[in-house]
Design an enzyme around this catalytic site. Structure first.
Site, short mmCIF file in Angstrom:
data_model
loop_
_atom_site.label_atom_id
_atom_site.label_comp_id
_atom_site.label_asym_id
_atom_site.label_seq_id
_atom_site.Cartn_x
_atom_site.Cartn_y
_atom_site.Cartn_z
N HIS B 42 6.02 -6.24 1.25
CA HIS B 42 5.53 -6.21 0.04
C HIS B 42 6.66 -5.83 -0.55
O HIS B 42 7.64 -6.98 -1.64
CB HIS B 42 4.92 -6.01 -0.89
N ASP B 91 -0.29 -5.24 4.66
CA ASP B 91 0.78 -4.82 4.64
C ASP B 91 1.93 -4.02 5.19
O ASP B 91 2.58 -3.37 5.20
CB ASP B 91 1.12 -4.36 2.72
N SER B 184 6.93 2.90 -1.50
CA SER B 184 6.53 2.11 -1.06
C SER B 184 7.42 1.62 0.60
O SER B 184 8.58 1.92 0.68
CB SER B 184 6.67 0.66 -1.20
#
Lengths: 376, 240
Positions: B42, B91, B184
């Site tokens: 992402h 992801d 992330s």
């Protein structure tokens, strides 16, 4: 919009072409917020009545978690409809303006559900002051009221026979959430439009069958996915490729799976392992004739191990003559490839009658420098 | 990282910072080989062009480049083909660097788990990153100790989302230590009895981490992806 260029968020808006001042230039957009996909309208406009500037912001907001949880308490039949009219307001296609909910809808929602929130110590969303919305019989403003056809539950909810909404994740979970147990009836995969794994009874989407990824615990969703001819082998993506093309150094399966696991080390009586090559769907030993140290390095690297390797040339004492050999191609240095299997060719005999054994080491990883000591 | 602490320079030599032009730090990343890093898929949403990215290694304070710092450009980005941006499943992405890093005590790869190596619930592991602290963004790399949570228990925190086998949960019910925006793609690592640190998770998603809704963080389950990662690196090193 004095000249041809526009500042955000008006850029691209047809209003700019009219050389207006670039205010109120938001446009109607299709609703993508999953919670509100079953509304009697399909387009929305931002900002919404909770101050969110985009649907993405609305989808991660506190309110988009709060309302689906609250709707399960059955506090008001049209709570979800009201929630959606403020999260994704209806957009008037002619004026590109938002259409508000009617004040009575807001007041009824608050009246029935605010006290339920109070029980768990939560507050009704601050931005939902009902006086901001027009009365339903207001002469110069239209507003939204639910009609009989309005869905009481969002697409994330299952509607019990009793009319109550419970979260879809609670349907068929072994616990009755509806008063009438209707969330635990018709729980087979096929009734839910899914495919059932034969042994584990897990339900998976039809698109997950033969997609190259195992979803059933016993891999049943990835079996019988191709019918290859006798002289072909099946690729990981279920294409069929001729055996002779397997491990030739060129990609023949679209996903390259014909060139995976071509180089391996097999068990040996010594501390070193025999270098074996899987080529044309058979296993071969590597003849030591003309072998170079850099090729040992290459083999270890291709197996995913580091170096420097230890190479041993072992005499082959197997007298059975059934041994399959690969020899180094005499022209190997001119080959424009780094795959070892493409440098080796089938040979009638191995002059040295010796095979290659290797000891490859794993490259170091996951180590931190030792903590520095300081005298206190 | 919420509820963590500033880490000592060089303590997490596999941590890297994925940066995009003038915006600076966008996501964390993890060094797994001399030319290869892992991060969340992402992180590249809307920015999939390799040439706009750079990767910074051996750094602790984002605002003060150190002498141990190494910078590499991105040669290619490999997103997992099953990545689903709507539900943030699969992801994970692999990034090939334009040039190999020089291994030093400040820049070193982490170990990948074996494809059958699972981390057990209640194991304590570490997350690291330059993500939000809850009230501000930090300059110095933060670390936090988190507990691995079983898939079933994790599902109970996220009514509206499905926790799949590609996800791994870690943290605490109260959200006291958790990853946050900007972490992330960074690592969740656990130490083995042989004192080797192994990458079991990549920071992926969770509740809005400084809101009232708390709970554990959700990480991409690296064990699930090891075979895919190894095959992608193999194909691109030896076949293409």
């Amino acid at each position: 919009c004095i000249d041809a260029s526009c500042s955000e968020p008006c850029n691209g808006s047809p209003y700019c072409e009219n050389h207006t001042n670039g205010t109120n230039c938001s446009l109607c957009e299709p609703i993508t917020l999953e919670l509100c996909l079953n509304l009697p309208y399909n387009h929305t406009v931002y900002p919404n009545y909770l101050g969110h500037k985009t649907q993405k912001e609305a989808s991660t907001s506190w309110e988009s978690s709060l309302f689906p949880a609250l709707v399960q308490t059955n506090c008001y039949k049209y709570l979800m409809f009201f929630a959606c009219t403020i999260l994704v307001p209806k957009c008037d296609s002619e004026s590109n303006q938002r259409i508000p909910p009617c004040r009575s809808l807001c007041e009824h929602s608050k009246e029935h559900c605010e006290s339920v929130l109070g029980i768990v110590g939560l507050q009704w969303p601050e931005d939902t002051d009902c006086s901001q919305f027009p009365e339903e019989n207001s002469a110069n403003e239209t507003c939204l009221l639910p009609d009989e056809a309005v869905e009481e539950c969002s697409p994330s909810h299952f509607k019990c026979k009793s009319g109550r909404c419970v979260l879809v994740s609670r349907k068929c979970d072994g616990h009755a959430d509806c008063e009438d147990d209707s969330d635990e009836k018709n729980c087979g995969c096929s009734e839910r439009g899914l495919w059932e794994c034969p042994v584990s009874k897990l339900c998976i989407k039809h698109t997950m069958i033969c997609d190259g990824f195992s979803d059933c615990l016993d891999n049943a969703d990835e079996t019988n996915c191709s019918t290859c001819k006798i002289n072909e082998l099946v690729c990981a993506n279920y294409d069929c490729v001729h055996r002779n093309l397997w491990c030739d150094g060129k990609r023949d399966c679209a996903d390259s799976s014909d060139e995976w696991n071509c180089v391996a080390l097999s068990e040996s009586s010594s501390s070193l392992s025999l270098l074996t090559i899987h080529k044309h769907a058979s296993e071969y030993l590597v003849c030591a004739d003309d072998w170079q140290e850099e090729l040992s390095q290459q083999a270890c690297k291709q197996i995913g191990l580091g170096g420097p390797p230890v190479t041993q040339i072992m005499e082959d004492n197997d007298q059975s003559h059934h041994r399959k050999w690969l020899r180094l191609n005499s022209d190997w240095r001119n080959k424009n490839t780094s795959a070892l299997q493409s440098l080796l060719v089938k040979g009638k005999f191995c002059q040295s009658r010796s095979k290659i054994s290797l000891l490859c080491t794993r490259e170091d990883c996951g180590r931190r420098p030792a903590a520095r000591m300081s005298k206190r | 990282i919420l509820g963590g602490r500033t880490s000592r320079p060089g303590r997490w030599p596999w941590q890297c910072s994925l940066q995009n032009g003038p915006s600076g730090h966008i996501c964390g990343c993890v060094l797994i080989g001399k030319k290869w890093i892992l991060t969340a898929a992402h992180c590249f949403e809307g920015r999939e062009t390799a040439s706009v990215w750079k990767v910074v290694f051996g750094i602790n304070n984002l605002d003060h480049p150190s002498v141990f710092m190494q910078i590499r450009l991105v040669k290619q980005i490999i997103l997992h083909p099953q990545y689903n941006r709507a539900v943030v499943d699969y992801d994970v992405s692999i990034v090939e660097l334009d040039e190999a890093i020089n291994e030093t005590s400040y820049v070193r790869p982490v170990c990948l788990p074996r494809k059958d190596q699972l981390v057990q619930p209640d194991t304590y592991c570490y997350i690291t990153g330059w993500g939000h602290l809850g009230n501000r963004m930090p300059f110095k790399l933060q670390e936090g100790e988190v507990r691995i949570i079983s898939q079933k228990q994790c599902q109970s925190y996220f009514d509206l989302k499905t926790i799949t086998s590609r996800m791994l949960c870690a943290g605490f019910e109260s959200g006291t230590v958790d990853s946050c925006m900007g972490d992330s793609g960074g690592p969740l690592v656990c130490e083995t009895p042989e004192n080797q640190w192994t990458l079991f998770g990549l920071t992926s998603w969770g509740s809005v981490c400084f809101s009232k809704v708390l709970g554990p963080g959700v990480y991409s389950n690296v064990t699930h992806f090891v075979e895919w990662i190894e095959k992608q690196i193999y194909i691109r090193t030896f076949l293409l």
